[in-house]
Design an enzyme around this catalytic site. Structure first.
Site, PDB file in Angstrom:
ATOM      1  N   SER A  15       0.823  -1.219   0.000  1.00 45.91           N
ATOM      2  CA  SER A  15       0.000   0.000   0.000  1.00 45.91           C
ATOM      3  C   SER A  15       0.852   1.263   0.000  1.00 45.91           C
ATOM      4  O   SER A  15       0.658   2.161  -0.827  1.00 45.91           O
ATOM      5  CB  SER A  15      -0.898   0.011   1.238  1.00 45.91           C
ATOM      6  OG  SER A  15      -1.658  -1.161   1.307  1.00 45.91           O
ATOM      7  N   GLY A  16       1.798   1.350   0.927  1.00 48.20           N
ATOM      8  CA  GLY A  16       2.598   2.567   1.063  1.00 48.20           C
ATOM      9  C   GLY A  16       3.598   2.730  -0.072  1.00 48.20           C
ATOM     10  O   GLY A  16       3.751   3.820  -0.636  1.00 48.20           O
ATOM     11  N   GLU A  35       9.738  -5.878  -5.357  1.00 45.33           N
ATOM     12  CA  GLU A  35       8.734  -6.639  -4.602  1.00 45.33           C
ATOM     13  C   GLU A  35       9.140  -8.104  -4.633  1.00 45.33           C
ATOM     14  O   GLU A  35       9.318  -8.685  -5.702  1.00 45.33           O
ATOM     15  CB  GLU A  35       7.346  -6.438  -5.213  1.00 45.33           C
ATOM     16  CG  GLU A  35       6.265  -7.343  -4.635  1.00 45.33           C
ATOM     17  CD  GLU A  35       6.182  -7.316  -3.108  1.00 45.33           C
ATOM     18  OE1 GLU A  35       6.036  -6.231  -2.546  1.00 45.33           O
ATOM     19  OE2 GLU A  35       6.268  -8.398  -2.479  1.00 45.33           O
ATOM     20  N   THR A  42       0.252  -6.661   1.541  1.00 47.48           N
ATOM     21  CA  THR A  42      -0.632  -7.368   2.469  1.00 47.48           C
ATOM     22  C   THR A  42      -2.096  -7.061   2.201  1.00 47.48           C
ATOM     23  O   THR A  42      -2.934  -7.963   2.122  1.00 47.48           O
ATOM     24  CB  THR A  42      -0.282  -6.969   3.918  1.00 47.48           C
ATOM     25  OG1 THR A  42       1.101  -7.242   4.125  1.00 47.48           O
ATOM     26  CG2 THR A  42      -1.110  -7.746   4.917  1.00 47.48           C
ATOM     27  N   CYS A  43      -2.417  -5.797   2.068  1.00 45.16           N
ATOM     28  CA  CYS A  43      -3.820  -5.402   1.957  1.00 45.16           C
ATOM     29  C   CYS A  43      -4.514  -6.125   0.811  1.00 45.16           C
ATOM     30  O   CYS A  43      -5.572  -6.719   0.981  1.00 45.16           O
ATOM     31  CB  CYS A  43      -3.911  -3.879   1.771  1.00 45.16           C
ATOM     32  SG  CYS A  43      -5.566  -3.335   1.383  1.00 45.16           S
ATOM     33  N   CYS A  48      -6.722  -6.900   3.955  1.00 46.23           N
ATOM     34  CA  CYS A  48      -8.050  -6.268   3.915  1.00 46.23           C
ATOM     35  C   CYS A  48      -8.976  -6.814   2.828  1.00 46.23           C
ATOM     36  O   CYS A  48     -10.136  -7.140   3.102  1.00 46.23           O
ATOM     37  CB  CYS A  48      -7.927  -4.763   3.674  1.00 46.23           C
ATOM     38  SG  CYS A  48      -6.385  -4.010   4.156  1.00 46.23           S
ATOM     39  N   LYS A  51      -9.886 -10.589   2.955  1.00 46.90           N
ATOM     40  CA  LYS A  51     -10.654 -10.743   4.198  1.00 46.90           C
ATOM     41  C   LYS A  51     -12.086 -10.237   4.025  1.00 46.90           C
ATOM     42  O   LYS A  51     -13.044 -10.916   4.406  1.00 46.90           O
ATOM     43  CB  LYS A  51      -9.962  -9.980   5.319  1.00 46.90           C
ATOM     44  CG  LYS A  51     -10.762  -9.955   6.587  1.00 46.90           C
ATOM     45  CD  LYS A  51     -10.313  -8.863   7.511  1.00 46.90           C
ATOM     46  CE  LYS A  51     -10.783  -7.502   7.070  1.00 46.90           C
ATOM     47  NZ  LYS A  51     -10.163  -6.422   7.864  1.00 46.90           N
ATOM     48  N   ALA A 115      14.978  -7.165  -1.931  1.00 46.61           N
ATOM     49  CA  ALA A 115      15.995  -6.105  -1.975  1.00 46.61           C
ATOM     50  C   ALA A 115      16.456  -5.818  -0.554  1.00 46.61           C
ATOM     51  O   ALA A 115      15.702  -5.996   0.404  1.00 46.61           O
ATOM     52  CB  ALA A 115      15.408  -4.849  -2.596  1.00 46.61           C
ATOM     53  N   TYR A 179      -8.029  -7.415  16.187  1.00 45.16           N
ATOM     54  CA  TYR A 179      -9.096  -7.382  15.184  1.00 45.16           C
ATOM     55  C   TYR A 179      -8.992  -8.528  14.184  1.00 45.16           C
ATOM     56  O   TYR A 179     -10.017  -9.041  13.734  1.00 45.16           O
ATOM     57  CB  TYR A 179      -9.159  -6.006  14.498  1.00 45.16           C
ATOM     58  CG  TYR A 179      -8.128  -5.739  13.432  1.00 45.16           C
ATOM     59  CD1 TYR A 179      -8.410  -5.986  12.087  1.00 45.16           C
ATOM     60  CD2 TYR A 179      -6.870  -5.223  13.742  1.00 45.16           C
ATOM     61  CE1 TYR A 179      -7.469  -5.734  11.097  1.00 45.16           C
ATOM     62  CE2 TYR A 179      -5.931  -4.973  12.753  1.00 45.16           C
ATOM     63  CZ  TYR A 179      -6.228  -5.230  11.438  1.00 45.16           C
ATOM     64  OH  TYR A 179      -5.301  -4.983  10.460  1.00 45.16           O
ATOM     65  N   ILE A 180      -7.772  -8.982  13.869  1.00 42.95           N
ATOM     66  CA  ILE A 180      -7.658 -10.062  12.879  1.00 42.95           C
ATOM     67  C   ILE A 180      -8.224 -11.369  13.453  1.00 42.95           C
ATOM     68  O   ILE A 180      -8.977 -12.087  12.798  1.00 42.95           O
ATOM     69  CB  ILE A 180      -6.198 -10.229  12.413  1.00 42.95           C
ATOM     70  CG1 ILE A 180      -5.759  -8.951  11.673  1.00 42.95           C
ATOM     71  CG2 ILE A 180      -6.029 -11.454  11.521  1.00 42.95           C
ATOM     72  CD1 ILE A 180      -4.302  -8.925  11.225  1.00 42.95           C
ATOM     73  N   GLU A 183     -12.041 -11.014  13.611  1.00 41.82           N
ATOM     74  CA  GLU A 183     -12.676 -11.075  12.287  1.00 41.82           C
ATOM     75  C   GLU A 183     -12.688 -12.499  11.748  1.00 41.82           C
ATOM     76  O   GLU A 183     -13.708 -12.974  11.229  1.00 41.82           O
ATOM     77  CB  GLU A 183     -11.919 -10.159  11.313  1.00 41.82           C
ATOM     78  CG  GLU A 183     -12.160  -8.684  11.606  1.00 41.82           C
ATOM     79  CD  GLU A 183     -11.316  -7.741  10.762  1.00 41.82           C
ATOM     80  OE1 GLU A 183     -11.661  -6.556  10.705  1.00 41.82           O
ATOM     81  OE2 GLU A 183     -10.319  -8.182  10.169  1.00 41.82           O
ATOM     82  N   ARG A 200      -5.341 -14.379  25.794  1.00 37.91           N
ATOM     83  CA  ARG A 200      -4.705 -14.345  27.127  1.00 37.91           C
ATOM     84  C   ARG A 200      -5.212 -13.193  27.995  1.00 37.91           C
ATOM     85  O   ARG A 200      -5.197 -13.262  29.207  1.00 37.91           O
ATOM     86  CB  ARG A 200      -3.193 -14.262  26.988  1.00 37.91           C
ATOM     87  CG  ARG A 200      -2.749 -12.947  26.419  1.00 37.91           C
ATOM     88  CD  ARG A 200      -1.285 -12.765  26.327  1.00 37.91           C
ATOM     89  NE  ARG A 200      -1.131 -11.521  25.570  1.00 37.91           N
ATOM     90  CZ  ARG A 200      -0.022 -10.953  25.242  1.00 37.91           C
ATOM     91  NH1 ARG A 200       1.102 -11.497  25.585  1.00 37.91           N
ATOM     92  NH2 ARG A 200       0.012  -9.846  24.568  1.00 37.91           N
ATOM     93  N   ASP A 304       3.510  -0.163   7.730  1.00 39.22           N
ATOM     94  CA  ASP A 304       3.593  -1.051   8.900  1.00 39.22           C
ATOM     95  C   ASP A 304       5.013  -1.234   9.417  1.00 39.22           C
ATOM     96  O   ASP A 304       5.210  -1.542  10.594  1.00 39.22           O
ATOM     97  CB  ASP A 304       3.022  -2.435   8.565  1.00 39.22           C
ATOM     98  CG  ASP A 304       1.502  -2.438   8.478  1.00 39.22           C
ATOM     99  OD1 ASP A 304       0.900  -1.340   8.537  1.00 39.22           O
ATOM    100  OD2 ASP A 304       0.918  -3.531   8.343  1.00 39.22           O
ATOM    101  N   HIS A 437     -34.783   9.052   8.994  1.00 35.94           N
ATOM    102  CA  HIS A 437     -35.619   8.044   9.630  1.00 35.94           C
ATOM    103  C   HIS A 437     -36.249   7.139   8.589  1.00 35.94           C
ATOM    104  O   HIS A 437     -36.646   7.626   7.531  1.00 35.94           O
ATOM    105  CB  HIS A 437     -36.710   8.762  10.434  1.00 35.94           C
ATOM    106  CG  HIS A 437     -37.577   7.823  11.195  1.00 35.94           C
ATOM    107  ND1 HIS A 437     -37.136   7.159  12.321  1.00 35.94           N
ATOM    108  CD2 HIS A 437     -38.854   7.424  10.980  1.00 35.94           C
ATOM    109  CE1 HIS A 437     -38.127   6.403  12.776  1.00 35.94           C
ATOM    110  NE2 HIS A 437     -39.163   6.537  11.979  1.00 35.94           N
ATOM    111  N   GLU A 442     -29.587   7.374  12.860  1.00 38.52           N
ATOM    112  CA  GLU A 442     -30.279   8.503  13.497  1.00 38.52           C
ATOM    113  C   GLU A 442     -30.028   8.538  15.006  1.00 38.52           C
ATOM    114  O   GLU A 442     -30.145   9.585  15.632  1.00 38.52           O
ATOM    115  CB  GLU A 442     -31.778   8.500  13.177  1.00 38.52           C
ATOM    116  CG  GLU A 442     -32.567   7.355  13.761  1.00 38.52           C
ATOM    117  CD  GLU A 442     -34.032   7.377  13.283  1.00 38.52           C
ATOM    118  OE1 GLU A 442     -34.700   8.395  13.492  1.00 38.52           O
ATOM    119  OE2 GLU A 442     -34.489   6.364  12.720  1.00 38.52           O
TER     120      GLU A 442
END
Ligand SMILES: Cc1cc2nc3c(=O)[nH]c(=O)nc-3n(C[C@H](O)[C@H](O)[C@H](O)COP(=O)(O)OP(=O)(O)OC[C@H]3O[C@@H](n4cnc5c(N)ncnc54)[C@H](O)[C@@H]3O)c2cc1C
Length: 460
Positions: A15-16, A35, A42-43, A48, A51, A115, A179-180, A183, A200, A304, A437, A442
């Site tokens: 991503s970055g 790469e 990862t994403c 992400c 998932k 690299a 969260y992983i 999920e 734990r 990350d 509504h 709301e």
């Protein structure tokens, strides 16, 4: 400059890295990116995106059940895991080629290789070839950390492998409370696996608001997930096709798969940074300043690997800001405050800003508004579920300092609430907004009764 083969060498096309490479190239820089696995990082490849596709798949089971209350007769639904995985893989391959095309369109040279840094201006590729670069950006991400060495650790999978299992496990034990872990527990439960979550700590989602943690744990239990807190996995033994997991209290749980989601570590090993005096901070990430510059002045790091806020949009923003700063002539620091975030559990969680305990620690006066209610859809479906919302207000400035939502579409909601909070919205602004509504959202603009108010004496 003639001394350099490229202006910028980016290590890691996630991503970055991809964002930084593309934006730097758009400003006219000669950019090369390496790469070692698949473009997208990862994403796109094992985070992400795949998932969320599994999350969508897992939610159909409740939809089929809920349909009956709305007059639908649905036959016995049958789920085929290999079909889901094959379709997911096709979509990931499509996204990867879109990323590669983007790099090509911006004239970024892609090298499919590992690299490492040889010195502050030299990158060594897997082939042994060396590339001289004026500036180097490290965007190598993070990697699952399976925790301390225990007997049977070789049987454990991480989220990486969970995306490629040959079959849906009938029984899965997941260790972790972040969260992983949460999920994946919800994904497997929704798809029909019997799930045990072992953590734990005293409750799941450490760092989230305590009410959110409690609410989600109850909802997960209500969906048949066994959530066991205060224990760890002590050992795993393989017996035929089964895995027998012994917990720290000596109890045993038999499962077909054991997955650990016990944290991720920045990918710094073997990068050559030790010899260069690039400093790491105490959390193991590369230490950088607000412009993502490391302790070596022409070497930068984003995402990350810096272990700041480990989320895709943050890595992208850091990569973009780096390119604007170095090649766009606009020094751009990244603001890591008030980052909205979500947990794609069932039900979803969406949060921004301070938790109640953080607000109480940091502010002199905190007003707490909260509500729990049965989502309208659950009336006819008969599903036993509740949603939760909490708004934390600075009692002196009236500004909203935290918003926490557990319920359907919480991730979508918090993105929009995030704009208001980032703009400095007050509770009065929320109150002045007309409700839509009938919606769940709301509730955000109709909470009038303070659940609690805390005052800290001036002396504290
Ligand atoms: C299961 C899971 C679910 C997630 N869900 C979400 C979510 O819902 N929302 C969200 O915002 N975030 C989510 N994340 C986090 C998100 O994926 C990361 O924050 C994001 O991908 C970080 O981007 P990055 O550029 O720092 O690193 P990455 O995207 O990890 O990219 C790093 C790249 O560098 C490559 N690399 C590493 N070392 C080298 C080397 N020496 N040479 C060449 N290449 C190298 C790697 O192969 C990788 O492709 C999730 C993560 C996981 C694991």
């Amino acid at each position: 400059m003639a001394d350099h083969d490229v202006d910028l060498f980016v290590i890691g096309a996630g991503s970055g890295g991809v964002r930084a490479a593309r934006v730097a190239a758009s400003y006219g820089a000669r950019v090369m990116i390496a790469e070692e696995y698949r473009v997208g990082g990862t994403c796109v490849i094992r985070g992400c995106v795949p998932k969320k596709l599994l999350v969508y798949a897992s939610r159909f089971s409740e939809e089929f059940e809920d349909a009956a209350g709305y007059g639908w007769s649905v036959g016995e639904p049958v789920f085929h895991w290999p079909a889901l995985i094959a379709n997911k893989d096709r979509e990931i391959a499509r996204l990867e080629s879109a990323y590669i095309s983007t790099l090509e369109r911006f004239n970024v040279t892609l090298v499919k290789s590992r690299a490492a840094l040889e010195d502050a201006h030299t990158v060594r590729l897997g082939t042994g070839a060396r590339v001289r670069a004026e500036t180097i950006l490290i965007s190598t991400g993070a990697w699952p950390h399976l925790g301390p060495e225990i007997s049977g650790l070789e049987h454990v999978i991480s989220s990486n492998e969970a995306f490629h299992l040959a079959d849906l496990p009938n029984r899965i034990l997941i260790q972790g409370g972040g969260y992983i872990a949460v999920e994946f527990a919800c994904i497997f439960a929704g798809l029909g696996s019997q799930v045990t979550l072992v953590y734990r700590g005293e409750n799941i989602l450490r760092g989230f608001d305590d009410d959110v943690r409690e609410h989600l744990r109850n909802e997960m239990r209500g969906r048949g997930i066994t959530v066991t807190c205060g224990h760890t996995v002590a050992a795993i033994e393989k017996s035929g096709d089964e895995l027998i997991t012994r917990l720290s209290d000596n109890s045993a749980i038999t499962a077909d798969k054991v997955m650990f989601a016990t944290g991720r570590r920045p990918n710094v090993k073997g990068l050559g940074i030790e010899g260069l005096n690039i400093k790491l901070h105490e959390h193991g990430g590369i230490d950088v300043d607000e412009y993502s510059r490391t302790s070596v002045s022409n070497v930068y790091a984003v995402g990350d690997v810096t272990n700041r806020v480990n989320l895709t949009p943050v890595a992208i923003r850091e990569g973009h800001a780096f390119a604007d700063t170095i090649y766009g002539g606009t020094p751009t620091p990244v603001d890591h405050s008030n980052v909205p975030t979500a947990v794609f559990s069932e039900p979803e969680v969406g949060v921004i800003g301070l938790t109640e305990s953080q607000a109480r620690d940091r502010l002199h006066k905190v007003d707490v508004y909260k509500t729990t209610y049965r989502p309208m859809k659950a009336t006819l479906s008969g599903r036993n579920t509740r949603s939760f919302m909490k708004i934390l207000v600075d009692g002196i400035t009236n500004r909203i300092v935290g918003c926490h939502i557990v319920g359907p579409d919480a991730a979508e909601l918090i993105q929009v609430v995030g704009i208001a909070v980032k703009m400095g919205a007050t509770k009065a602004d929320f109150d002045a907004t007309m409700a839509v509504h009938p919606t769940a959202a709301e509730e955000l603009v109709t909470m009038r009764e303070k659940a609690m108010s805390y005052d800290r004496p001036a002396a504290e």
